[in-house]
Design a protein around this motif. Structure first.
Motif, mmCIF file in Angstrom:
data_model
loop_
_atom_site.group_PDB
_atom_site.id
_atom_site.type_symbol
_atom_site.label_atom_id
_atom_site.label_comp_id
_atom_site.label_asym_id
_atom_site.label_seq_id
_atom_site.Cartn_x
_atom_site.Cartn_y
_atom_site.Cartn_z
ATOM 1 N N MET A 181 0.860 -1.174 0.000
ATOM 2 C CA MET A 181 0.000 0.000 0.000
ATOM 3 C C MET A 181 0.903 1.234 0.000
ATOM 4 N N ARG A 182 0.555 2.231 -0.783
ATOM 5 C CA ARG A 182 1.363 3.443 -0.983
ATOM 6 C C ARG A 182 2.757 3.111 -1.543
ATOM 7 N N GLN A 183 2.777 2.176 -2.511
ATOM 8 C CA GLN A 183 4.098 1.795 -3.046
ATOM 9 C C GLN A 183 4.691 2.869 -3.952
ATOM 10 N N ALA A 184 3.858 3.785 -4.441
ATOM 11 C CA ALA A 184 4.369 4.932 -5.201
ATOM 12 C C ALA A 184 4.107 6.168 -4.354
ATOM 13 N N GLY A 185 5.078 7.045 -4.247
ATOM 14 C CA GLY A 185 4.798 8.254 -3.469
ATOM 15 C C GLY A 185 6.051 8.965 -2.996
ATOM 16 N N ARG A 186 5.847 9.753 -1.949
ATOM 17 C CA ARG A 186 6.887 10.721 -1.557
ATOM 18 C C ARG A 186 8.207 10.113 -1.128
ATOM 19 N N TYR A 187 8.248 8.833 -0.779
ATOM 20 C CA TYR A 187 9.529 8.255 -0.381
ATOM 21 C C TYR A 187 10.427 8.018 -1.600
ATOM 22 N N ASP A 243 11.992 10.119 -7.710
ATOM 23 C CA ASP A 243 11.321 10.444 -8.987
ATOM 24 C C ASP A 243 9.986 11.141 -8.734
ATOM 25 N N TYR A 244 9.268 10.617 -7.749
ATOM 26 C CA TYR A 244 7.948 11.176 -7.423
ATOM 27 C C TYR A 244 8.096 12.598 -6.884
ATOM 28 N N ARG A 245 9.057 12.790 -5.980
ATOM 29 C CA ARG A 245 9.247 14.129 -5.394
ATOM 30 C C ARG A 245 9.625 15.134 -6.471
ATOM 31 N N LEU A 285 8.772 15.037 -9.656
ATOM 32 C CA LEU A 285 7.563 15.339 -10.416
ATOM 33 C C LEU A 285 6.638 16.280 -9.649
ATOM 34 N N ARG A 286 6.554 16.079 -8.339
ATOM 35 C CA ARG A 286 5.650 16.867 -7.511
ATOM 36 C C ARG A 286 6.134 18.287 -7.291
ATOM 37 N N ARG A 287 7.443 18.536 -7.613
ATOM 38 C CA ARG A 287 7.940 19.912 -7.463
ATOM 39 C C ARG A 287 7.142 20.875 -8.325
ATOM 40 N N PHE A 291 -2.720 4.753 -9.506
ATOM 41 C CA PHE A 291 -2.307 5.914 -8.723
ATOM 42 C C PHE A 291 -3.451 6.917 -8.719
ATOM 43 N N SER A 292 -3.974 7.172 -7.531
ATOM 44 C CA SER A 292 -5.113 8.072 -7.383
ATOM 45 C C SER A 292 -5.229 8.414 -5.903
ATOM 46 N N ASP A 293 -6.349 8.914 -5.463
ATOM 47 C CA ASP A 293 -6.562 9.095 -4.025
ATOM 48 C C ASP A 293 -7.980 8.745 -3.632
ATOM 49 N N LEU A 294 -8.084 8.312 -2.409
ATOM 50 C CA LEU A 294 -9.350 7.923 -1.791
ATOM 51 C C LEU A 294 -10.434 8.998 -1.868
ATOM 52 N N LEU A 295 -10.027 10.254 -1.772
ATOM 53 C CA LEU A 295 -11.011 11.310 -1.543
ATOM 54 C C LEU A 295 -11.572 11.922 -2.819
ATOM 55 N N ALA A 327 -16.557 9.476 7.258
ATOM 56 C CA ALA A 327 -15.818 10.136 8.338
ATOM 57 C C ALA A 327 -15.054 11.355 7.809
ATOM 58 N N TYR A 328 -14.441 11.213 6.618
ATOM 59 C CA TYR A 328 -13.770 12.383 6.020
ATOM 60 C C TYR A 328 -14.762 13.485 5.723
ATOM 61 N N ALA A 329 -15.915 13.096 5.146
ATOM 62 C CA ALA A 329 -16.903 14.096 4.741
ATOM 63 C C ALA A 329 -17.449 14.832 5.959
ATOM 64 N N ASP A 369 -10.795 0.695 4.319
ATOM 65 C CA ASP A 369 -11.548 1.259 5.451
ATOM 66 C C ASP A 369 -10.553 1.678 6.534
ATOM 67 N N SER A 370 -9.770 2.694 6.206
ATOM 68 C CA SER A 370 -8.623 3.087 7.021
ATOM 69 C C SER A 370 -9.010 3.590 8.403
ATOM 70 N N TRP A 371 -10.231 4.067 8.555
ATOM 71 C CA TRP A 371 -10.604 4.703 9.826
ATOM 72 C C TRP A 371 -11.604 3.918 10.646
ATOM 73 N N GLY A 391 1.045 -3.583 6.983
ATOM 74 C CA GLY A 391 -0.209 -3.440 7.710
ATOM 75 C C GLY A 391 -0.888 -2.113 7.409
ATOM 76 N N HIS A 392 -0.146 -1.174 6.813
ATOM 77 C CA HIS A 392 -0.690 0.105 6.349
ATOM 78 C C HIS A 392 0.304 0.641 5.327
ATOM 79 N N GLY A 393 0.144 1.880 4.876
ATOM 80 C CA GLY A 393 0.969 2.363 3.764
ATOM 81 C C GLY A 393 2.439 2.597 4.097
HETATM 82 O O1 CP3 Z 1 -0.947 2.865 -2.924
HETATM 83 C C1 CP3 Z 1 -0.578 3.646 -3.836
HETATM 84 O O2 CP3 Z 1 0.622 3.851 -4.100
HETATM 85 C C2 CP3 Z 1 -1.640 4.278 -4.701
HETATM 86 C C3 CP3 Z 1 -1.979 5.609 -4.400
HETATM 87 C C4 CP3 Z 1 -2.766 6.020 -3.160
HETATM 88 C C5 CP3 Z 1 -2.692 7.345 -2.643
HETATM 89 N N1 CP3 Z 1 -3.619 7.464 -1.662
HETATM 90 C C6 CP3 Z 1 -1.798 8.381 -3.124
HETATM 91 C C7 CP3 Z 1 -1.482 9.529 -2.258
HETATM 92 C C8 CP3 Z 1 -3.727 5.335 -2.423
HETATM 93 C C9 CP3 Z 1 -4.173 3.888 -2.537
HETATM 94 C C10 CP3 Z 1 -4.265 6.263 -1.481
HETATM 95 C C11 CP3 Z 1 -5.351 5.926 -0.553
HETATM 96 C C12 CP3 Z 1 -5.635 6.842 0.552
HETATM 97 N N2 CP3 Z 1 -5.723 8.211 0.519
HETATM 98 C C13 CP3 Z 1 -6.022 6.429 1.842
HETATM 99 C C14 CP3 Z 1 -6.211 5.002 2.259
HETATM 100 C C15 CP3 Z 1 -4.935 4.346 2.585
HETATM 101 C C16 CP3 Z 1 -4.400 4.756 3.902
HETATM 102 O O3 CP3 Z 1 -3.245 5.194 3.940
HETATM 103 O O4 CP3 Z 1 -5.108 4.575 4.884
HETATM 104 C C17 CP3 Z 1 -6.254 7.580 2.605
HETATM 105 C C18 CP3 Z 1 -6.648 7.624 4.071
HETATM 106 C C19 CP3 Z 1 -6.075 8.706 1.757
HETATM 107 C C20 CP3 Z 1 -6.260 10.125 2.079
HETATM 108 C C21 CP3 Z 1 -4.996 10.867 1.995
HETATM 109 N N3 CP3 Z 1 -4.359 11.186 0.807
HETATM 110 C C22 CP3 Z 1 -4.241 11.402 3.056
HETATM 111 C C23 CP3 Z 1 -4.586 11.257 4.525
HETATM 112 C C24 CP3 Z 1 -3.147 12.056 2.475
HETATM 113 C C25 CP3 Z 1 -2.130 12.927 3.178
HETATM 114 C C26 CP3 Z 1 -1.218 12.166 4.019
HETATM 115 C C27 CP3 Z 1 -0.248 11.389 3.197
HETATM 116 O O5 CP3 Z 1 -0.041 10.205 3.505
HETATM 117 O O6 CP3 Z 1 0.318 11.944 2.271
HETATM 118 C C28 CP3 Z 1 -3.216 11.866 1.072
HETATM 119 C C29 CP3 Z 1 -2.263 12.337 0.041
HETATM 120 C C30 CP3 Z 1 -1.662 11.297 -0.856
HETATM 121 N N4 CP3 Z 1 -2.321 10.251 -1.420
HETATM 122 C C31 CP3 Z 1 -0.326 11.273 -1.332
HETATM 123 C C32 CP3 Z 1 -0.211 10.180 -2.195
HETATM 124 C C33 CP3 Z 1 0.989 9.775 -3.001
HETATM 125 C C34 CP3 Z 1 0.750 12.283 -0.982
HETATM 126 C C35 CP3 Z 1 0.502 13.490 -1.783
HETATM 127 C C36 CP3 Z 1 1.758 14.329 -1.932
HETATM 128 O O7 CP3 Z 1 2.003 15.158 -1.063
HETATM 129 O O8 CP3 Z 1 2.451 14.139 -2.935
#
Ligand code: CP3
Length: 348
Positions: A29-35, A38-40, A42-44, A77-81, A155-157, A210-212, A323-325
């Motif tokens: 979970m969260r295998q692509a992202g700020r760590y 390359d991602y950082r 792009l996000r600049r 690659f997307s977001d929950l919200l 819960a977010y809403a 269902d993270s929360w 167990g989480h991202g």
């Molecule tokens: O898993 C993956 O790599 C796919 C992408 C993915 C993202 N968000 C990208 C993201 C997935 C599956 C999510 C799901 C997500 N989003 C959840 C459920 C998983 C979990 O961790 O419980 C939740 C609660 C969110 C809501 C969300 N989005 C939060 C709380 C945050 C800010 C905190 C954080 O961890 O960055 C985000 C932003 C977010 N979603 C980023 C990414 C790569 C970081 C954005 C950035 O600053 O570049």
């Protein structure tokens, strides 16, 4: 599902069906992202929401991560919200603060402001990201679509931001079950539409986050959440495995199992073998390394990965995951070390 498709017998789909596979599959979970550097980079120049709405960039981010890590699946690659935007909530990803919703649902009367998602069109960029990611992915690798589960989205809403005690959410639930249920039903219909659209565009599995929900006790989960989650899972295209992930409360695992998903996601607060016994061995499990272990070193990571594999005891139906991202502070080499260790120790 058509068993001639190139990914039909990949380790992840075999595990999701509880069939023996040549190795224990792993994705994170969260295998692509700020760590990742390359991602950082792009996000600049690209705000997070702009990135999520650009299918080419979404595909590139995930494909780059999958190649670098050698994992057994990609997740879109997307977001929950994002699903909350076309339902009428104003979403912002502010730097440092995480996501904010500017017009949260606070009173029972506000629930009507949450609009029915009538069509998938406003989320077409996600559907397109699925298509582009699928097209760029090695044929043998499965693609996971995802959505937030209704409780976490509600819960977010309601809270408007990441919370701690979910005071407002629970107050609405406890004082106006009708309004809360109406909200959960509307979200559930939207989630079902959204997940099936991702499947049609090329996802082989879907995960509900269902993270929360761990903030709830078992009786409230059974009353206010389980019927909705079950209905979503029943309405997913036949033959497509659902991974049902929750965190924070292992007491919910038997109820998650009742909700009917093929795979139940487990966090680190419970041993994997105890979790599997609570879920039932007829189901697959996903998990459950503590993400903080990835901040240590390859020897410790390997030792901890082995402990979890030993608990799974070679039984078919284990998908290795955290167990989480993945945490933003994680060194990429440590993630690669985990993937390599699981591939080596988990091969048959
Ligand atoms: O898993 C993956 O790599 C796919 C992408 C993915 C993202 N968000 C990208 C993201 C997935 C599956 C999510 C799901 C997500 N989003 C959840 C459920 C998983 C979990 O961790 O419980 C939740 C609660 C969110 C809501 C969300 N989005 C939060 C709380 C945050 C800010 C905190 C954080 O961890 O960055 C985000 C932003 C977010 N979603 C980023 C990414 C790569 C970081 C954005 C950035 O600053 O570049």
């Amino acid at each position: 599902m058509n068993d001639e498709l190139p990914w039909h017998d990949c380790p992840l789909l075999k595990a999701a069906r509880c069939e023996p596979a040549e190795r224990v599959p792993i994705w994170l979970m969260r295998q692509a992202g700020r760590y990742m550097a390359d991602y950082r980079r792009l996000r600049r120049d690209t705000p997070f929401l702009d990135l999520c709405k650009n299918p080419n960039l979404c595909a590139e981010v995930m494909l780059t991560a999958v190649e670098r890590l050698g994992v057994d699946a990609a997740i879109v690659f997307s977001d929950l919200l994002l699903i909350l935007e076309p339902m009428g909530l104003e979403l912002e990803f502010s730097t440092g603060e995480g996501p904010l919703l500017h017009n949260p649902i606070r009173e029972p009367g506000d629930v009507d402001r949450l609009r029915e998602l009538e069509s998938i069109e406003p989320l077409g960029f996600v559907v397109e990201a699925v298509r582009k990611t699928r097209a760029g992915l090695n044929n043998a690798l499965p693609l996971i679509g995802f959505a937030g589960a209704p409780f976490t989205l509600a819960a977010y809403a309601i809270e408007g931001r990441g919370g701690r005690d979910y005071r407002r959410t629970k107050t609405l639930m406890f004082t106006d079950a009708g309004a809360f249920n109406a909200m959960m039903s509307r979200l559930s219909r939207a989630i079902t539409l959204y997940l099936n659209a991702q499947i049609e565009a090329g996802a082989q599995l879907v995960q509900l986050f269902d993270s929360w929900v761990g903030c709830l006790g078992t009786d409230d989960y059974r009353r206010y959440v389980l019927p909705h989650t079950r209905r979503i899972i029943e309405s997913i295209a036949p033959g497509v495995p659902v991974i049902h992930f929750a965190t924070g409360n292992p007491a919910l695992l038997p109820l998650q199992s009742e909700a009917g998903a093929a795979v139940v996601g487990v966090d680190w607060r419970i041993r994997l073998d105890d979790a599997w016994a609570a879920i039932g061995h007829d189901k697959a499990v996903q998990g459950n390394l503590d993400p903080v272990v990835l901040l240590t070193n390859p020897a410790e990571i390997r030792r901890r990965a082995k402990e979890i594999l030993d608990q799974a005891a070679g039984r078919p139906g284990h998908i290795f995951n955290l167990g989480h991202g993945v945490l933003p502070q994680t060194p990429v080499e440590n993630v690669v070390a985990l993937v390599d260790a699981v591939h080596e120790l988990g091969s048959r």
